[in-house]
Design a protein around this motif. Structure first.
Motif, PDB file in Angstrom:
ATOM      1  N   VAL A  58     -43.982 -58.154  64.388  1.00 59.30           N
ATOM      2  CA  VAL A  58     -43.334 -59.405  64.765  1.00 59.30           C
ATOM      3  C   VAL A  58     -42.608 -59.188  66.074  1.00 59.30           C
ATOM      4  O   VAL A  58     -41.899 -58.191  66.242  1.00 59.30           O
ATOM      5  N   GLY A  59     -42.751 -60.094  67.011  1.00 60.86           N
ATOM      6  CA  GLY A  59     -42.038 -60.007  68.280  1.00 60.86           C
ATOM      7  C   GLY A  59     -42.761 -59.125  69.280  1.00 60.86           C
ATOM      8  O   GLY A  59     -43.882 -58.674  69.068  1.00 60.86           O
ATOM      9  N   GLY A  60     -42.062 -58.899  70.385  1.00 59.50           N
ATOM     10  CA  GLY A  60     -42.643 -58.105  71.455  1.00 59.50           C
ATOM     11  C   GLY A  60     -42.484 -56.612  71.208  1.00 59.50           C
ATOM     12  O   GLY A  60     -41.960 -56.169  70.192  1.00 59.50           O
ATOM     13  N   ASP A  61     -42.942 -55.865  72.165  1.00 59.27           N
ATOM     14  CA  ASP A  61     -42.874 -54.417  72.023  1.00 59.27           C
ATOM     15  C   ASP A  61     -41.674 -53.813  72.739  1.00 59.27           C
ATOM     16  O   ASP A  61     -41.562 -52.604  72.851  1.00 59.27           O
ATOM     17  N   TRP A  62     -40.740 -54.639  73.201  1.00 58.22           N
ATOM     18  CA  TRP A  62     -39.560 -54.137  73.903  1.00 58.22           C
ATOM     19  C   TRP A  62     -38.324 -54.634  73.184  1.00 58.22           C
ATOM     20  O   TRP A  62     -38.195 -55.820  72.886  1.00 58.22           O
ATOM     21  N   ALA A  63     -37.419 -53.726  72.874  1.00 56.44           N
ATOM     22  CA  ALA A  63     -36.175 -54.101  72.214  1.00 56.44           C
ATOM     23  C   ALA A  63     -35.036 -53.409  72.931  1.00 56.44           C
ATOM     24  O   ALA A  63     -35.142 -52.234  73.297  1.00 56.44           O
ATOM     25  N   GLN A  64     -33.957 -54.128  73.129  1.00 61.42           N
ATOM     26  CA  GLN A  64     -32.813 -53.573  73.830  1.00 61.42           C
ATOM     27  C   GLN A  64     -31.857 -52.952  72.820  1.00 61.42           C
ATOM     28  O   GLN A  64     -31.526 -53.570  71.814  1.00 61.42           O
TER      29      GLN A  64
END
Length: 129
Positions: A58-64
């Motif tokens: 779920v979501g993109g492959d980048w997380a802050q």
């Protein structure tokens, strides 16, 4: 093995044994591992999908990530290394041949550690919220 070069011979044998184990492991993997031709797999093959605990990603492959987690990791590492130095000192400081100089050195060491804790406390780094 004893003598002048005994230590080097032991080290050489240990390095040789390590190299043999390394080569044997990779050779065994090459001989016993499964082989699949590259032309049977494509980029949209399901085996190339990201696996996330049995669910679709779920979501993109980048997380802050927040910087405070790095600060906590840094502080933990700092205090873990400090304790690694404290335990051996606590075991041997009463041995003969050690005097007041050893106690003064450890007091300076602990004082620097305390300054680090004081700095972190003054900057409100140790608060969770």
């Amino acid at each position: 093995m004893s003598g002048y070069l005994g230590g080097y011979a032991t080290l050489g044998l240990l390095l040789l044994a390590g190299a043999v184990v390394f080569i044997a492991a990779f050779t065994g993997n090459r001989l016993l591992g499964p082989r699949r031709p590259a032309d049977r797999t494509t980029a949209d093959d399901p085996k190339y999908d990201t696996y996330e605990c049995g669910l679709d990603p779920v979501g993109g492959d980048w997380a802050q990530a927040q910087i405070r987690y790095y600060v906590y990791a840094y502080l933990y590492t700092l205090f873990a290394v400090e304790s690694v130095f404290l335990f051996p000192w606590a075991v041997v400081y009463r041995a003969p041949g050690y005097g007041a100089a050893v106690i003064v050195e450890m007091a300076i060491f602990v004082a620097v550690l305390f300054l680090g804790i004081l700095y972190a406390w003054r900057k409100n780094i140790l608060r969770w919220t």
